[in-house]
Design a protein around this motif. Sequence first.
Motif, PDB file in Angstrom:
ATOM      1  N   VAL A 144      -6.793   0.107  -1.496  1.00 53.28           N
ATOM      2  CA  VAL A 144      -5.912   0.593  -0.432  1.00 53.28           C
ATOM      3  C   VAL A 144      -6.748   1.424   0.525  1.00 53.28           C
ATOM      4  O   VAL A 144      -7.555   2.251   0.101  1.00 53.28           O
ATOM      5  CB  VAL A 144      -4.761   1.418  -1.047  1.00 53.28           C
TER       6      VAL A 144
ATOM      7  N   TRP B 224       0.822  -1.221   0.000  1.00 49.60           N
ATOM      8  CA  TRP B 224       0.000   0.000   0.000  1.00 49.60           C
ATOM      9  C   TRP B 224       0.854   1.270   0.000  1.00 49.60           C
ATOM     10  O   TRP B 224       0.351   2.364  -0.168  1.00 49.60           O
ATOM     11  CB  TRP B 224      -0.907   0.024   1.244  1.00 49.60           C
TER      12      TRP B 224
ATOM     13  N   TYR C 221      -1.767   5.940   3.534  1.00 51.41           N
ATOM     14  CA  TYR C 221      -0.762   5.231   2.737  1.00 51.41           C
ATOM     15  C   TYR C 221      -0.604   5.922   1.396  1.00 51.41           C
ATOM     16  O   TYR C 221      -1.528   6.583   0.917  1.00 51.41           O
ATOM     17  CB  TYR C 221      -1.193   3.768   2.552  1.00 51.41           C
TER      18      TYR C 221
END
Length: 706
Positions: free
Chosen positions: A253, A174, A461
């Motif tokens: 993600v 990620w 992320y």
Amino acid sequence: MKNLLTSTYPLIIIIILWSCSPPPERIGVASPNGRVTIDFIMSETGSPVYSVSFDGKPVIQPSGMSFEFHNQQALGSDLELISAENSTFSETWEMPWGEQRVVENNYNQLDITLKEKKTPNRSWIIRFKAYDDGIGLRYEFPTQEGVDTVVIMNELTEFKLAGDHTAYWQPGDWDTYEQLYHQSRVTAIDATKYRDHPDLAQSYIPENAVNTPVTMKTDDGLYLSFHEANLTNYAGMTLKVDKEQLALISNLVGSDRLGYKVKRALPFETPWRTIQISETAGGLIDSKLIVNLNEPNKLGNISWFQPMKYVGIWWEMHLGNSTWDYEGSQSMSTFAEGGKEGSGRHGATTENAKRYIDFATKNGINGLLVEGWYTGWDHWVGFEDREGVFDFVTEYPDYDIEEVVRYGNEKGVELIMHHETSAAPRSYEQQLDTAYSLMKSLGIHSVKTGYVGKIIPKGEYHHGQWMVNHYRKVLEHAARYQVAVNAHEPIKATGIRRTYPNAIAREGLRGQEWNAWATDGGNPPEHLPFVAFTRMLGGPIDFTPGVFELTLKPKANNQINTTLAHQLALYVVIYGPIQMACDLPENYEDHPAFQFIRDVGVNWEKSITLDGEPGDFVTIAREERETGNWFIGSITDEIARVITINYDFLPQGKAFNATIYKDGKEAYYKDNPGDYLMETDTISNGETRTYRLARGGGLAISLMGE
Ligand code: NOJ
Ligand code: CA
């Protein structure tokens, strides 16, 4: 068997309204040449199911599509088909810069409108596009009563595979795409093995998933690559490996800070989920599916950016010869040096910049990147989270940016700005106006951005929706200042360059820099033969090729795992509209092979992948715009090979003066990487030549018109 769907669709739109007419046997769409087909059915439980075939053989077995939300019940069953609409589209468009000038964009489309049978009776649209080189599918959440926003916890798009294919994959991280590629059967993929790489300042692999593009070869020899196009205001997609079902399933993600994957107000469309399909591996590289699934240029004329080669005060820092920081001993510099403390070796001095400019101008190179010229590097300790460290307008005392720009202008070399954000995007956003105003006032038209480290705020992320939006904001902001962006530690390339042609290149892979300091042996020879068939399908790359001093003398434990001819070949093989000549000027000085870097084009009329296999080798030919010169690059992995090039792609009736840069007899990436030979030849259309590539070797050829 001839597929029912292979007959050409009429040019008019056919709308089938289920309320007025009985459903036909099949709902589907075929590509213009009829070989790629998509079929759609509603399951007994009222769930949408699609499948994909190539020449009538299944590529994707019947696969489902659904969403899970935070604030609503899941969407994906108890649906009723409202309409299925077929249409067709055909255009050609021009790339302002690119691996080719003219792009054909021909597809047939199927739009499925669904509605829940029960309350809340939500509407949902699924769009499919069938191209000769693959398919795209996306979802639309139209405006509707009672729902103004969705909070997506999971998107579950299934890709049920027709076999346990050979996959060329990297872990579904990620936070970075700087992982190596691996080759295995789909059922043998184990991404979790690659957690905790000691050289990664950020990495998070929560599941057994892969990043995209992920490429596959079926046992019948068909090549597939799964990716996404037009990633806009949405989370990046990884693909979870479901071994029991032999399927890949989208896994977006997330954000630990926000606790969801995507939040969007209605109406909106998701990115396209894409499958490139080709009978040859090279066909994947030549496919323009990803850019075709993006919207046309929104910026208009961007002639303020011109494709270019560039040098940089950069490699010397990664080698540890000089430092980014002024006082010494801080993060990037100590990292690059393997823990040694630095001081008094600041790389970005006015004098050093002028030395590089002199070198560039002598060799017809138009750009100079200078890293470490602005304050902050001394306080960026251990890649830890930090806001507000870097200041993109304040020079260190030994660097005079105005003088460097003035000198560069005099010599025809434009400065490339550098902004290392240290993954603190909020700090960067606060500085955007001042930083880009400075560039405008200095006439600087490109910036290399960087996002090393874990994102602040914590819990975000690099590839989540929040960061996708940050990267886009920077791109849009840069465009207002006539600046092109080369992002390192970026969000992956999904063809956005079509819409925003100031998205010139990005990293998003293990770049050359890894060879200078990796503790795992550096990039193996198979690295770029993998990249060409995976990462490169997304878009242009800033790999920074061209190391000539391959043993990396200052670094006892590191070397480049390729031959010199392989480094030259990368200027053709690895596409980007900016190409660095990354080595130190003293390593190029008086080196005959540098002629290839002087000559090689950076902007192409046409590109043809002549041959290749993922992770093994690849040979690409490109025709330079304006000059009509051709350049060929071929690289191999750790295995030596003999390749045959049939020059049938050259224009007829014209002889080309060829200069061939090839591996010497003793060349071997491990202990004799610099052994190379230069030869000349005269080559015309239809002729054939055979060349030998050494272990870790390559071949670069320039073909100039007589
Ligand atoms: C990572 C980039 O990939 C590299 O090219 C750069 O030198 C460092 N960050 C410092 O910004
Ligand atoms: Ca990097």
